[in-house]
Scaffold this motif. Structure first.
Motif, PDB file in Angstrom:
ATOM      1  N   HIS A 171      50.025  44.698  36.821  1.00 55.34           N
ATOM      2  CA  HIS A 171      48.997  45.437  37.564  1.00 55.34           C
ATOM      3  C   HIS A 171      49.617  46.578  38.374  1.00 55.34           C
ATOM      4  O   HIS A 171      48.966  47.589  38.603  1.00 55.34           O
ATOM      5  CB  HIS A 171      48.289  44.530  38.587  1.00 55.34           C
ATOM      6  CG  HIS A 171      47.251  43.606  38.031  1.00 55.34           C
ATOM      7  ND1 HIS A 171      45.978  44.017  37.692  1.00 55.34           N
ATOM      8  CD2 HIS A 171      47.292  42.282  37.776  1.00 55.34           C
ATOM      9  CE1 HIS A 171      45.275  42.980  37.256  1.00 55.34           C
ATOM     10  NE2 HIS A 171      46.051  41.910  37.296  1.00 55.34           N
ATOM     11  N   HIS A 203      51.729  39.087  37.000  1.00 61.24           N
ATOM     12  CA  HIS A 203      51.484  37.668  37.226  1.00 61.24           C
ATOM     13  C   HIS A 203      50.836  37.105  35.970  1.00 61.24           C
ATOM     14  O   HIS A 203      50.635  37.825  34.986  1.00 61.24           O
ATOM     15  CB  HIS A 203      50.664  37.430  38.504  1.00 61.24           C
ATOM     16  CG  HIS A 203      49.286  38.007  38.495  1.00 61.24           C
ATOM     17  ND1 HIS A 203      48.436  37.923  39.574  1.00 61.24           N
ATOM     18  CD2 HIS A 203      48.596  38.701  37.552  1.00 61.24           C
ATOM     19  CE1 HIS A 203      47.302  38.525  39.289  1.00 61.24           C
ATOM     20  NE2 HIS A 203      47.370  39.005  38.068  1.00 61.24           N
ATOM     21  N   GLU A 222      41.069  42.211  39.588  1.00 60.31           N
ATOM     22  CA  GLU A 222      41.353  40.864  39.132  1.00 60.31           C
ATOM     23  C   GLU A 222      40.158  40.308  38.353  1.00 60.31           C
ATOM     24  O   GLU A 222      39.134  40.980  38.219  1.00 60.31           O
ATOM     25  CB  GLU A 222      41.684  39.962  40.339  1.00 60.31           C
ATOM     26  CG  GLU A 222      43.173  39.781  40.539  1.00 60.31           C
ATOM     27  CD  GLU A 222      43.877  39.223  39.291  1.00 60.31           C
ATOM     28  OE1 GLU A 222      44.437  40.034  38.519  1.00 60.31           O
ATOM     29  OE2 GLU A 222      43.869  38.008  39.099  1.00 60.31           O
ATOM     30  N   HIS A 264      50.672  39.699  32.653  1.00 60.08           N
ATOM     31  CA  HIS A 264      50.265  41.106  32.601  1.00 60.08           C
ATOM     32  C   HIS A 264      50.657  41.847  33.872  1.00 60.08           C
ATOM     33  O   HIS A 264      50.767  41.269  34.937  1.00 60.08           O
ATOM     34  CB  HIS A 264      48.749  41.209  32.369  1.00 60.08           C
ATOM     35  CG  HIS A 264      47.932  40.460  33.392  1.00 60.08           C
ATOM     36  ND1 HIS A 264      47.545  39.147  33.237  1.00 60.08           N
ATOM     37  CD2 HIS A 264      47.438  40.846  34.601  1.00 60.08           C
ATOM     38  CE1 HIS A 264      46.840  38.765  34.293  1.00 60.08           C
ATOM     39  NE2 HIS A 264      46.774  39.770  35.138  1.00 60.08           N
TER      40      HIS A 264
END
Ligand SMILES: [Zn+2]
Ligand SMILES: [Zn+2]
Length: 266
Positions: A175, A166, A146, A173
């Motif tokens: 993850h 998120h 993050e 984007h």
């Protein structure tokens, strides 16, 4: 008589020795095959049919000599609670239990130019914050960290929608791998679908091979040489989403180093 028996045993021994020699010869052939695998590190071209998978509403792919440029506005073509509530693609959160601030949209653009025949670099490169690849939907792929370089943990995972995305200061984007829920009709979940293209020009696929098996020879980045649903039988280097939990039931899209030379995603 005794002498003759011994000779017979010697003869059998000699035959056994010859058989073992010939199987040694086969092993030598296998070693030659391994050498053959090294030949595949000579750059193979990225199959152009892979680019048909990209969402044409968000992504423009252009070809210029030995380069391929992928440009995107980062706007996905699937539902999400991160859309403005007035958008037809807005849905109530089905996976996220809380949301990061911000909504999909805004004036974003991502541009990545890669070699049409990317090569494995002499050494791998750690990924940084921000986009490390562009998904077929046009949404940027982020690594397992993050904004403050914290690895994704439970508190952050609560903010992911079913697409594994998120919102952040740099926009919407991905993850992690998407969720297996009815709302998810397009994204890779435990399958062989193309996920996107990474900054080094190598393609990222779902957890499985085209024959539905899980690859067993992945390197530390989730990559290997093999055929893909787009390579028309040709062996190319490509990545997979690694089939192991990052934590809990979370599977990171790409948590390793890039094995090729990364290009900047602007
Ligand atoms: Zn993030
Ligand atoms: Zn593969």
């Amino acid at each position: 008589m005794k002498y003759l028996k011994l000779t017979l045993f010697s003869l059998l021994g000699a035959i056994a020795f010859m058989v073992s020699c010939s199987s040694d010869a086969e092993n030598t052939d296998e070693t030659d095959d391994t050498d053959g695998t090294d030949d595949t590190s000579d750059a193979a071209s990225t199959p152009l049919s892979a680019f048909d998978e990209f969402n044409p509403d968000a992504v423009t792919v252009s070809f210029d000599g030995d380069n391929i440029t992928i440009e995107s506005n980062g706007i996905p073509n699937h539902t999400s609670p991160y859309w403005e509530e007035t958008n037809p693609l807005y849905i109530e959160p089905v996976v996220a239990t809380r949301q990061t601030p911000g909504r999909i949209g805004g004036d974003r653009s991502y541009s990545l130019t890669v070699s049409s025949a990317p090569e494995i670099a002499a050494s791998s490169t750690a990924t940084g914050l921000g986009a490390i690849g562009i998904a077929v939907t046009g949404v940027p792929i982020f690594n397992d960290l993050e904004g403050d370089s914290r690895p994704i943990e439970e508190e952050i995972a609560q903010t992911f929608d079913y697409a594994g995305a998120h919102n952040g200061p740099s926009g919407y984007h991905y993850h992690i791998e998407s969720s297996d829920i009815p709302e998810n009709t397009t994204l890779s979940y435990d399958d062989e679908k193309l996920v996107g293209i990474m900054a080094d020009g190598f393609l990222l696929y779902g957890r499985r091979e085209a024959d539905a098996s899980y690859p067993t020879d992945l390197d530390e980045s989730g990559g290997h040489f093999g055929v893909t649903p787009h390579s028309d039988g040709e062996v190319i280097y490509h990545y997979h989403i690694v089939n192991e939990f990052y934590f809990g039931s979370i599977i990171a899209l790409f948590a390793g180093n890039l094995q090729g030379t990364p290009n900047t995603i602007m």
